[in-house]
Write an enzyme that holds these catalytic residues in place. Structure first.
Site, short mmCIF file in Angstrom:
data_model
loop_
_atom_site.label_atom_id
_atom_site.label_comp_id
_atom_site.label_asym_id
_atom_site.label_seq_id
_atom_site.Cartn_x
_atom_site.Cartn_y
_atom_site.Cartn_z
N CYS A 37 2.33 -2.88 -1.73
CA CYS A 37 2.93 -3.80 -2.70
C CYS A 37 1.93 -4.82 -3.21
CB CYS A 37 4.10 -4.51 -2.02
SG CYS A 37 4.81 -5.85 -2.98
N TYR A 75 4.71 -3.19 -15.06
CA TYR A 75 6.07 -2.76 -14.73
C TYR A 75 6.94 -2.63 -15.98
CZ TYR A 75 5.18 -3.26 -9.75
OH TYR A 75 4.68 -3.10 -8.48
#
Length: 339
Positions: free
Chosen positions: A43, A174
């Site tokens: 992450c 994203y």
């Protein structure tokens, strides 16, 4: 995270914003050994905390639990640990610590999260504030020679640059990857590369984003750049240019990667497994690509010619502790990672 047909990607930013501070004003005082930082090396938001903790030398004061690279709809899991249970918290999923804080917790189960070990409750998952507090509230436990990653005289500029990095680049990839329509994707694509072009211009004649030392702003940009060619270029369709085709940013990223505390925290295998296996609405087969080749991360970058002092008046962190090393074969020289 899922693609919503016809819609722009909208990140849920409703975090647990309780802070751990020196004066304990939120009820959570800084205490060495009391808290555990839970991360996944896959992450990018968690990787910020991993890097900052290492640069500041907080290993003795703040332990770290590492989740595996994949998760299901419920939670990140401690499948890397014996028996699939975190050895300090005694739980198999970070979700358990969220539910200990709020049995009806309604939002996303995210990393990084800091857990209060005695109570087993998540204190905060506010990743943006978390690293700032490690830099400013935990100073009593910084190592000798720890760099000042958030110097008072530069905070306004760091905040301004970091905010633009977040909106245009960190979250921009994203917006491309989870765009629900062609129009949404193309807007996100243009915005992302406009941001990267701005960063290229800014870094053309300066070694670091703000001032002449590494700051919080550099940490925040690095975690996106280091994942760019491995996942964002293909998986998220951020494919105008690879990082390796953007000369200034590629040199800048290599400079940081080769700085102790940055590249030695990166697990390319976990990064690729997470994105390609978890995001089945984008990659239905779950097949993880073999490439890209990674040896270039270790090549000379030439950024020293711009001057700057990576750690300012401080010193580099020492070697990574054996129990926290990235597994062999998962870094820039690893066969499994594509070399």
């Amino acid at each position: 995270m899922y693609v919503t047909p016809g819609a722009d990607y909208d990140r849920d930013t409703r975090y647990i914003t309780t802070r751990i501070t020196a004066d304990g004003r939120d009820g959570w005082p800084v205490e060495p050994g009391r808290y555990r930082l839970v991360v996944s090396r896959a992450c990018p938001w968690a990787s910020r905390a991993v890097i900052v903790r290492r640069l500041l030398g907080l290993e003795d004061a703040l332990s770290m639990g590492v989740c595996g690279p994949t998760h299901d709809e419920r939670s990140w899991t401690f499948d890397l640990d014996p028996g699939g249970v975190d050895p300090v918290l005694g739980i198999p999923r970070i979700r358990d610590a969220y539910l200990r804080r709020d049995p009806e917790y309604p939002r996303g189960i995210t990393v990084p999260a800091i857990v209060d070990v005695p109570s087993g409750m998540v204190v905060t998952n506010d990743f943006a504030q978390m690293t700032l507090d490690l830099e400013t509230e935990w100073t009593a436990y910084h190592r000798a020679g720890a760099p000042d990653l958030y110097p008072d005289a530069l905070r306004d500029e760091i905040d301004e640059v970091a905010q633009r990095v977040y909106t245009e680049v960190n979250n921009g990839v994203y917006r491309c990857g989870f765009a629900g329509s062609q129009r949404s994707y193309e807007r996100a694509y243009e915005r992302l590369f406009a941001g990267l072009d701005w960063l290229s211009e800014r870094l053309a004649d300066r070694r670091y984003l703000v001032g002449d030392t590494i700051t919080e702003a550099d940490v925040r940009l690095f975690t996106t750049l280091v994942r760019f060619d491995a996942v964002y270029h293909g998986h998220f369709k951020c494919n105008r240019s690879k990082l390796t085709e953007m000369p200034v940013l590629w040199a800048y990223a290599r400079d940081l990667f080769q700085t102790p505390g940055f590249g030695d925290t990166v697990d390319f295998v976990h990064v690729k497994q997470h994105y390609y296996e978890v995001h089945r609405d984008i990659n239905p087969s779950g097949v993880v690509p073999r490439g890209p080749l990674l040896a270039g991360w270790l090549t000379p970058h030439g950024r020293e010619a711009l001057g700057g002092r990576p750690f300012g008046d401080g010193t580099p962190p020492g070697p990574v502790r054996p129990e926290e090393r990235v597994p062999a074969g998962h870094g820039a020289a690893g066969d499994e990672a594509g070399e």
